[in-house]
Write a protein that holds these residues in place. Structure first.
Motif, mmCIF file in Angstrom:
data_model
loop_
_atom_site.group_PDB
_atom_site.id
_atom_site.type_symbol
_atom_site.label_atom_id
_atom_site.label_comp_id
_atom_site.label_asym_id
_atom_site.label_seq_id
_atom_site.Cartn_x
_atom_site.Cartn_y
_atom_site.Cartn_z
ATOM 1 N N UNK A 108 -28.449 -6.752 48.979
ATOM 2 C CA UNK A 108 -27.563 -6.506 47.860
ATOM 3 C C UNK A 108 -27.395 -4.978 47.778
ATOM 4 N N UNK A 109 -26.142 -4.592 47.946
ATOM 5 C CA UNK A 109 -25.705 -3.303 47.621
ATOM 6 C C UNK A 109 -25.343 -2.933 46.202
ATOM 7 N N UNK A 110 -25.910 -2.242 45.627
ATOM 8 C CA UNK A 110 -25.662 -1.899 44.145
ATOM 9 C C UNK A 110 -24.798 -0.439 44.128
ATOM 10 N N UNK A 111 -23.923 -0.203 43.560
ATOM 11 C CA UNK A 111 -22.903 0.845 43.342
ATOM 12 C C UNK A 111 -23.040 1.109 41.763
ATOM 13 N N UNK A 112 -23.517 2.298 41.508
ATOM 14 C CA UNK A 112 -23.760 2.718 40.049
ATOM 15 C C UNK A 112 -22.352 3.417 39.834
ATOM 16 N N UNK A 113 -21.744 2.876 38.693
ATOM 17 C CA UNK A 113 -20.558 3.735 38.338
ATOM 18 C C UNK A 113 -20.871 4.330 36.791
ATOM 19 N N UNK A 114 -19.827 4.833 36.409
ATOM 20 C CA UNK A 114 -19.871 5.591 34.838
ATOM 21 C C UNK A 114 -20.436 4.392 33.741
ATOM 22 N N UNK A 115 -19.912 3.505 33.813
ATOM 23 C CA UNK A 115 -20.129 2.630 32.696
ATOM 24 C C UNK A 115 -20.358 1.122 33.071
ATOM 25 N N UNK A 116 -20.791 1.152 34.707
ATOM 26 C CA UNK A 116 -21.427 -0.276 34.956
ATOM 27 C C UNK A 116 -22.195 -0.068 36.370
ATOM 28 N N UNK A 117 -22.386 -1.113 36.579
ATOM 29 C CA UNK A 117 -23.136 -1.354 38.153
ATOM 30 C C UNK A 117 -22.454 -2.537 38.677
ATOM 31 N N UNK A 118 -22.107 -2.369 39.993
ATOM 32 C CA UNK A 118 -21.466 -3.260 40.802
ATOM 33 C C UNK A 118 -22.297 -3.702 41.912
ATOM 34 N N UNK A 119 -22.452 -4.984 42.199
ATOM 35 C CA UNK A 119 -23.400 -5.662 43.186
ATOM 36 C C UNK A 119 -22.802 -6.263 44.363
ATOM 37 N N UNK A 120 -23.096 -6.099 45.456
ATOM 38 C CA UNK A 120 -22.149 -6.641 46.491
ATOM 39 C C UNK A 120 -23.026 -7.026 47.506
ATOM 40 N N UNK A 121 -23.313 -8.469 47.949
ATOM 41 C CA UNK A 121 -24.198 -8.604 49.234
ATOM 42 C C UNK A 121 -23.387 -8.270 50.570
ATOM 43 N N UNK A 122 -24.427 -7.747 51.295
ATOM 44 C CA UNK A 122 -23.923 -7.434 52.577
ATOM 45 C C UNK A 122 -24.737 -8.192 53.621
ATOM 46 N N UNK A 123 -24.313 -8.553 54.911
ATOM 47 C CA UNK A 123 -25.094 -9.024 55.913
ATOM 48 C C UNK A 123 -25.284 -8.221 56.989
ATOM 49 N N UNK A 124 -26.489 -7.765 57.507
ATOM 50 C CA UNK A 124 -26.702 -6.829 58.719
ATOM 51 C C UNK A 124 -27.132 -7.938 59.912
ATOM 52 N N UNK A 125 -26.743 -7.580 60.970
ATOM 53 C CA UNK A 125 -26.692 -8.350 62.253
ATOM 54 C C UNK A 125 -27.599 -7.641 63.179
ATOM 55 N N UNK A 126 -28.043 -8.288 64.280
ATOM 56 C CA UNK A 126 -28.609 -7.540 65.140
ATOM 57 C C UNK A 126 -27.460 -6.910 66.202
ATOM 58 N N UNK A 127 -27.739 -5.632 66.552
ATOM 59 C CA UNK A 127 -26.766 -4.993 67.394
ATOM 60 C C UNK A 127 -26.024 -5.919 68.412
ATOM 61 N N UNK A 128 -26.786 -6.589 69.011
ATOM 62 C CA UNK A 128 -26.497 -7.437 70.266
ATOM 63 C C UNK A 128 -25.408 -8.650 69.831
ATOM 64 N N UNK A 129 -25.457 -8.883 68.579
ATOM 65 C CA UNK A 129 -24.905 -9.956 68.228
ATOM 66 C C UNK A 129 -23.383 -9.521 67.901
ATOM 67 N N UNK A 130 -23.097 -8.300 67.424
ATOM 68 C CA UNK A 130 -21.901 -7.880 67.150
ATOM 69 C C UNK A 130 -20.870 -7.709 68.480
ATOM 70 N N UNK A 131 -19.673 -8.415 68.382
ATOM 71 C CA UNK A 131 -18.895 -8.353 69.305
ATOM 72 C C UNK A 131 -17.763 -7.414 69.421
ATOM 73 N N UNK A 132 -17.412 -7.002 68.242
ATOM 74 C CA UNK A 132 -16.448 -5.803 67.954
ATOM 75 C C UNK A 132 -16.972 -4.554 68.639
ATOM 76 N N UNK A 133 -16.228 -3.741 69.156
ATOM 77 C CA UNK A 133 -16.869 -2.339 69.699
ATOM 78 C C UNK A 133 -17.616 -1.816 68.551
ATOM 79 N N UNK A 134 -18.668 -0.966 68.880
ATOM 80 C CA UNK A 134 -19.494 -0.276 68.191
ATOM 81 C C UNK A 134 -19.473 1.162 68.605
ATOM 82 N N UNK A 135 -19.903 2.043 67.520
ATOM 83 C CA UNK A 135 -20.012 3.429 67.932
ATOM 84 C C UNK A 135 -20.916 3.950 68.950
#
Length: 184
Positions: free
Chosen positions: A11-38
């Motif tokens: 869960x990624x939480x972003x604290x803003x002046x009047x609220x906090x927003x939460x966003x789920x993110x998924x982290x993969x093993x680097x070997x599972x990612x097919x899009x070119x990586x840095x």
């Protein structure tokens, strides 16, 4: 910059002046990612140009065609020129970010004229289906398939050695773009 020690859903939480927003993110093993990586060698992707539209029925869905359709990404790799490749479809973007990031790239390109810039549309037949993303006839462009992209927009910044130096996904602003380009 955040480093995750193991794959999973966070869960990624972003604290803003009047609220906090939460966003789920998924982290993969680097070997599972097919899009070119840095840090990886960028694949030789043939992108549509004004002279060779390849499989696209619309070279550029911006209201006025953008200036980034002169040269293919594959040719720039071959010539060992640094470039930025934006995959975005301004008229048909599922997230409404594609138009703004293309306009940001056009604006910033004037400041970094030593770089080459390429715009690649997402869909091969967007005109045929009138931008209807639910039309079963809708197909992605070959370049998007070659990059293994299943989201948009995405900006790939490639150095003169053909290495992906930076990748910006979804929305980015001028400051973030300038910082990324300055690393080349």
């Amino acid at each position: 910059k955040t480093v995750f020690n193991e794959p999973g859903i966070y869960d990624l939480e972003v604290v803003l002046p009047n609220t906090t927003a939460s966003l789920p993110i998924q982290v993969f093993e680097r070997t599972e990612i097919k899009v070119p990586l840095q840090g990886q060698k960028f694949p030789s992707i043939k992108t549509a140009t004004t002279l060779d539209p390849l499989d696209l029925d619309q070279l550029c869905t911006r209201a006025e065609q953008c200036p980034f359709h002169a040269t293919s990404a594959a040719k720039l790799l071959e010539e060992k020129k640094p470039f930025a490749l934006l995959v975005a479809t301004p008229a048909f973007c599922a997230t409404a970010y594609c138009g703004p990031v293309l306009e940001t790239l056009i604006s910033v390109s004037r400041k970094y004229s030593e770089m080459e810039y390429v715009h690649c549309e997402v869909y091969a037949n967007s005109a045929e289906v009138s931008g209807n993303f639910e039309d079963p006839r809708l197909i992605k462009s070959q370049a998007v398939n070659d990059l293994n992209l299943n989201f948009e927009p995405s900006l790939f910044i490639v150095n003169s050695e053909g290495i992906l130096a930076e990748r910006l996904d979804n929305i980015f602003d001028e400051a973030e773009l300038l910082e990324s380009l300055s690393k080349i």
